[in-house]
Write a protein that holds these residues in place. Structure first.
Motif, short mmCIF file in Angstrom:
data_model
loop_
_atom_site.label_atom_id
_atom_site.label_comp_id
_atom_site.label_asym_id
_atom_site.label_seq_id
_atom_site.Cartn_x
_atom_site.Cartn_y
_atom_site.Cartn_z
N ASP A 1 0.81 -1.23 0.00
CA ASP A 1 0.00 0.00 0.00
C ASP A 1 0.84 1.28 0.00
N PRO A 2 1.88 1.39 0.85
CA PRO A 2 2.68 2.63 0.82
C PRO A 2 3.36 2.88 -0.53
N LEU A 3 3.89 1.82 -1.15
CA LEU A 3 4.55 2.00 -2.44
C LEU A 3 3.53 2.36 -3.52
N LEU A 4 2.38 1.71 -3.51
CA LEU A 4 1.33 2.02 -4.49
C LEU A 4 0.85 3.46 -4.32
N ALA A 5 0.75 3.94 -3.08
CA ALA A 5 0.37 5.34 -2.84
C ALA A 5 1.45 6.28 -3.36
N LEU A 6 2.71 5.91 -3.18
CA LEU A 6 3.81 6.74 -3.69
C LEU A 6 3.78 6.80 -5.21
N ILE A 7 3.56 5.67 -5.86
CA ILE A 7 3.50 5.66 -7.32
C ILE A 7 2.34 6.52 -7.81
N GLU A 8 1.19 6.43 -7.15
CA GLU A 8 0.05 7.27 -7.53
C GLU A 8 0.39 8.74 -7.33
N HIS A 9 1.06 9.06 -6.24
CA HIS A 9 1.49 10.44 -5.99
C HIS A 9 2.46 10.90 -7.09
N MET A 10 3.37 10.04 -7.48
CA MET A 10 4.33 10.38 -8.53
C MET A 10 3.62 10.66 -9.85
N ARG A 11 2.54 9.93 -10.12
CA ARG A 11 1.75 10.19 -11.32
C ARG A 11 1.01 11.52 -11.20
N THR A 12 0.43 11.77 -10.02
CA THR A 12 -0.35 12.98 -9.78
C THR A 12 0.49 14.24 -9.97
N VAL A 13 1.72 14.23 -9.44
CA VAL A 13 2.57 15.41 -9.54
C VAL A 13 3.43 15.39 -10.82
N GLU A 14 3.12 14.42 -11.69
CA GLU A 14 3.76 14.29 -13.00
C GLU A 14 5.27 14.05 -12.91
N PHE A 15 5.70 13.38 -11.82
CA PHE A 15 7.08 12.95 -11.74
C PHE A 15 7.31 11.80 -12.71
N LEU A 16 6.29 10.95 -12.86
CA LEU A 16 6.31 9.92 -13.89
C LEU A 16 5.67 10.53 -15.14
N PRO A 17 6.29 10.37 -16.29
CA PRO A 17 5.74 10.96 -17.51
C PRO A 17 4.34 10.42 -17.81
N ALA A 18 3.48 11.28 -18.31
CA ALA A 18 2.12 10.88 -18.67
C ALA A 18 2.14 9.79 -19.73
N SER A 19 3.15 9.79 -20.56
CA SER A 19 3.26 8.79 -21.62
C SER A 19 3.61 7.41 -21.08
N LEU A 20 4.04 7.34 -19.84
CA LEU A 20 4.40 6.07 -19.22
C LEU A 20 3.14 5.44 -18.65
N ASN A 21 2.48 4.65 -19.48
CA ASN A 21 1.20 4.05 -19.10
C ASN A 21 1.44 2.60 -18.71
N ILE A 22 1.84 2.38 -17.48
CA ILE A 22 2.12 1.04 -16.99
C ILE A 22 0.87 0.51 -16.32
N ASP A 23 0.53 -0.72 -16.66
CA ASP A 23 -0.62 -1.36 -16.06
C ASP A 23 -0.17 -2.08 -14.79
#
Length: 86
Positions: free
Chosen positions: A29-51
């Motif tokens: 859960d903590p890592l999944l929340a961090l990944i979601e946060h990284m997506r929200t603040v656009e630290f992960l590129p929007a083009s990076l669509n990982i399932d």
């Protein structure tokens, strides 16, 4: 470390497979929340669509992988040309 490596490989185009988390008892859960946060603040590129697949129970792992494999096989099928266009 392995998850970050797979994220990196996906970003570099080395694979486009889903990543499954066996999230038994909410362990990830903590890592999944961090990944979601990284997506929200656009630290992960929007083009990076990982399932990300998340299995809360051991019994859910194989069915989730089978469903992902079925979807991948469907996506790879060539589209049929309608008979009227032949």
């Amino acid at each position: 470390e392995e998850v970050v490596e797979q994220l990196t490989w996906a970003q570099l185009g080395r694979h486009n497979k889903p990543i499954l988390f066996a999230n038994i008892n909410g362990y990830w859960d903590p890592l999944l929340a961090l990944i979601e946060h990284m997506r929200t603040v656009e630290f992960l590129p929007a083009s990076l669509n990982i399932d990300f697949l998340v299995a809360a129970r051991v019994e859910d792992i194989v069915p989730k992988m089978r469903e992902a494999a079925r979807k991948a096989a469907e996506a790879e099928r060539p589209m049929a040309v309608p008979a009227e266009r032949l």
